[in-house]
Write a protein that holds these residues in place. Sequence first.
Motif, PDB file in Angstrom:
ATOM      1  N   ILE A 256       0.875  -1.386   0.424  1.00  0.00           N
ATOM      2  CA  ILE A 256      -0.097  -0.173   0.042  1.00  0.00           C
ATOM      3  C   ILE A 256       0.821   1.016   0.048  1.00  0.00           C
ATOM      4  O   ILE A 256       1.570   1.390   0.639  1.00  0.00           O
ATOM      5  N   VAL A 257       0.232   2.180  -0.740  1.00  0.00           N
ATOM      6  CA  VAL A 257       1.735   3.082  -1.098  1.00  0.00           C
ATOM      7  C   VAL A 257       0.832   4.702  -1.201  1.00  0.00           C
ATOM      8  O   VAL A 257      -0.734   4.672  -2.039  1.00  0.00           O
ATOM      9  N   PRO A 258       1.544   6.313  -0.677  1.00  0.00           N
ATOM     10  CA  PRO A 258       0.722   7.459  -0.773  1.00  0.00           C
ATOM     11  C   PRO A 258       0.872   7.219  -2.163  1.00  0.00           C
ATOM     12  O   PRO A 258       1.520   6.746  -2.986  1.00  0.00           O
ATOM     13  N   GLY A 259      -0.186   8.228  -2.356  1.00  0.00           N
ATOM     14  CA  GLY A 259      -0.026   8.362  -4.042  1.00  0.00           C
ATOM     15  C   GLY A 259      -0.330  10.373  -4.406  1.00  0.00           C
ATOM     16  O   GLY A 259      -1.285  10.654  -4.293  1.00  0.00           O
ATOM     17  N   GLY A 265       3.939   4.454  -6.364  1.00  0.00           N
ATOM     18  CA  GLY A 265       3.480   3.662  -7.121  1.00  0.00           C
ATOM     19  C   GLY A 265       3.874   2.511  -8.261  1.00  0.00           C
ATOM     20  O   GLY A 265       3.517   1.703  -8.587  1.00  0.00           O
ATOM     21  N   SER A 266       3.498   2.670  -9.097  1.00  0.00           N
ATOM     22  CA  SER A 266       4.054   2.843 -10.703  1.00  0.00           C
ATOM     23  C   SER A 266       5.583   2.727 -10.569  1.00  0.00           C
ATOM     24  O   SER A 266       5.458   0.768 -11.175  1.00  0.00           O
ATOM     25  N   ALA A 267       6.128   2.637  -9.961  1.00  0.00           N
ATOM     26  CA  ALA A 267       7.694   2.547  -9.808  1.00  0.00           C
ATOM     27  C   ALA A 267       8.189   1.174  -9.077  1.00  0.00           C
ATOM     28  O   ALA A 267       8.651   0.265  -9.568  1.00  0.00           O
ATOM     29  N   ARG A 283       4.676 -14.559  -8.088  1.00  0.00           N
ATOM     30  CA  ARG A 283       3.370 -14.149  -8.207  1.00  0.00           C
ATOM     31  C   ARG A 283       4.078 -11.761  -7.931  1.00  0.00           C
ATOM     32  O   ARG A 283       4.846 -12.175  -7.434  1.00  0.00           O
ATOM     33  N   ILE A 284       2.858 -11.684  -8.583  1.00  0.00           N
ATOM     34  CA  ILE A 284       3.014  -9.698  -7.963  1.00  0.00           C
ATOM     35  C   ILE A 284       1.764  -9.747  -6.758  1.00  0.00           C
ATOM     36  O   ILE A 284       1.057  -9.732  -7.060  1.00  0.00           O
ATOM     37  N   PRO A 285       2.647  -8.637  -5.775  1.00  0.00           N
ATOM     38  CA  PRO A 285       1.462  -8.274  -5.361  1.00  0.00           C
ATOM     39  C   PRO A 285       0.196  -7.891  -5.624  1.00  0.00           C
ATOM     40  O   PRO A 285       0.893  -6.374  -6.637  1.00  0.00           O
ATOM     41  N   LYS A 286      -0.512  -7.354  -5.087  1.00  0.00           N
ATOM     42  CA  LYS A 286      -1.374  -6.458  -5.075  1.00  0.00           C
ATOM     43  C   LYS A 286      -0.311  -4.621  -4.693  1.00  0.00           C
ATOM     44  O   LYS A 286      -0.643  -5.063  -3.707  1.00  0.00           O
ATOM     45  N   ILE A 287      -1.408  -3.875  -5.680  1.00  0.00           N
ATOM     46  CA  ILE A 287      -0.741  -2.348  -5.261  1.00  0.00           C
ATOM     47  C   ILE A 287      -1.769  -1.803  -4.822  1.00  0.00           C
ATOM     48  O   ILE A 287      -2.378  -1.512  -6.007  1.00  0.00           O
TER      49      ILE A 287
END
Length: 450
Positions: A256-259, A265-267, A283-287
Motif C-alpha cells: 500500500i503506497v501513498p499517491g 506506486g508505478s515504480a 507472483r506479484i503483490p497487489k498494489i
Amino acid sequence: MSLRSHQLRCIGSGERIAPETVSSDFRDPASGELYEVEYPWSESRGDAAATNKPNASALRHLWAERRDSTLPIDQSGVWRYRDLLPILNDDAHAITLREGNTPLYDLPRNAKALGLDFLLAKHQGMNPTGSFKDTGMTAALSVAAERGYQWVACASTGNTSAAMAAYAARAGLRAIVFIPEGKIAWGKLSQSMDYGAVTVQLKTDFDGCVKMLTDMVKKNPIYLLNSVNPYRLEGQKTPAIEICEQLDWQVPDHVIVPGGNLANGSALGKGFGELKHLGFIDRIPKISVIQAEGANPLFQWFTNAEKMLHPVTADTRATAIRIGNPASWRKAARIIEATGGWCEQASESEIALAKAQIGAEGIGCEPASAVTLAGLKKLLKSGHVQTGERVVLLLTGHTLKDPEYTIDFHKDLLATDIPEAAPFRKPPIVLEPNESAVMRALEAEMAVKV
Ligand SMILES: *Cc1c(COP(=O)(O)O)cnc(C)c1O
C-alpha cells in the motif's frame, strides 16, 4: 545488443526511442505521454526478451555478496541491484549517498487492532535525506551528471527538492528548485537551502510550479528531475527488490503506497513485475494507492471508471501529496489494475489518527505516509484486503520532515473529528518544578488507555 543498452518506450504509443533523443520535458511530442525505461530483457520486448534474461539465482548471490563490499556503489541499496537498472554507461559515474537499505519494521499493535497477522512497514523515510525520493534521485541525477549537464531542476512539494539538492551537491552540479510558496513543510525547505540549491518559492501551487519549469527546460540546457523523468522510477523500483530480499524472496500479498504525482506506486509495480518476469518471484503483490481526500484525482477516476483524469485544486496538510494534476496517473492506474489493487482516499482526520498510531509504535512518519494505514483500514472494510493477507505499508517520509504537523496534532490544532485520536495526544505539559505536580501528571497518564 548488450545488457547495458536501454531504450525509452512511450507508454501511450509503445514507440521506442534512443535515450539521447528524448525531449527535455520527457514527454512524447505527438501524444504527450510519458516514457518508461526498457531493457533488452524487458517483458515488453516480447521474443527478444527471452534470449537476454539476466539469471535470477546468480544475481541473488551476487547481491548478497555485495553486502560485504566496501565499494560505495555496492553499499547503496539502489546500485547494489544495478544489474536490473543498467542506465549508466559507466557505473563509476553513480552519485550515491548509500541510499536504500531501509528497514522493514513490523507493526504489531496496529496489526492486532486490525485483526491482521502480518503487517509490515517499509520505511523509506530512513533514506539519507529522509524520503524515498533519494532512491530515484541517485538514479536520475547520475544520468544527468554522466550526460554532462551543469544544471538540474525540479518542481517539488519539498522532498524531491531536498533529495535533488543533496545529490546535485555531491555531484558538483548546480540545482534550482521551484516550491509552492507557503505550502511546504519547514524541514524540507531547510534541506534544499542546506545543500546549496537555488530555492525559488513561486506564488502558485505545485501544479503551477511544474508548468513554469516545463517551459524553462524546453528553452535552456537544464536537466529536469521531476518524476516524469523515467530514470527516477528505475531507482524507485528497487525497494520492491529490497522488500523481497528482506522477506527471503517470499512475496507479500499487498503493498500500500501513498499517491501524489503517482510515480512511486508505478515504480514499485515495475520493480515487482520485472522480478516476476525474470523468475525471482512467482507472483506479484497487489498494489493499492491511497490519496488524501483533498487531492484525490486518481480516486475519482477510479470510482467513476472514466477514461480521462480530471485535475482537482489540491488541499491537504499532507503536503507531499498535495497534487491535483498527477503526471504519472496513467502508469499508476495500469499498475493498480494489472495487480488487482485498489485506490482509496483518506480524510484529514483519518490521516492524523493513522500518523499517531504509526508514531505510537516507535516508528513515526510524515503525514503523507500515514495515508497508507488510513487506507488499509478502509480496504479491510470494503474487502479489498482480507485479514489473512500479508500487507506491507510503504512509509515514504521521516517524521522529522514536518514536526509542525505533529505538534499541531498533539496540541489538538488540526481540527480532527475522530474521538479515537484523543488518547494518542501527548501535548507538552507545563508544570512548576515541583515533584508532586509531576506525580499527579504521571497518575493522569496512567489512567489513559490506548
Ligand atoms: C513524493 C512523496 C509522495 C508521493 O509520491 P508520488 O510518486 O508523487 O506519488 C508521498 N509521500 C512522500 C513523503 C513523498 O515525498
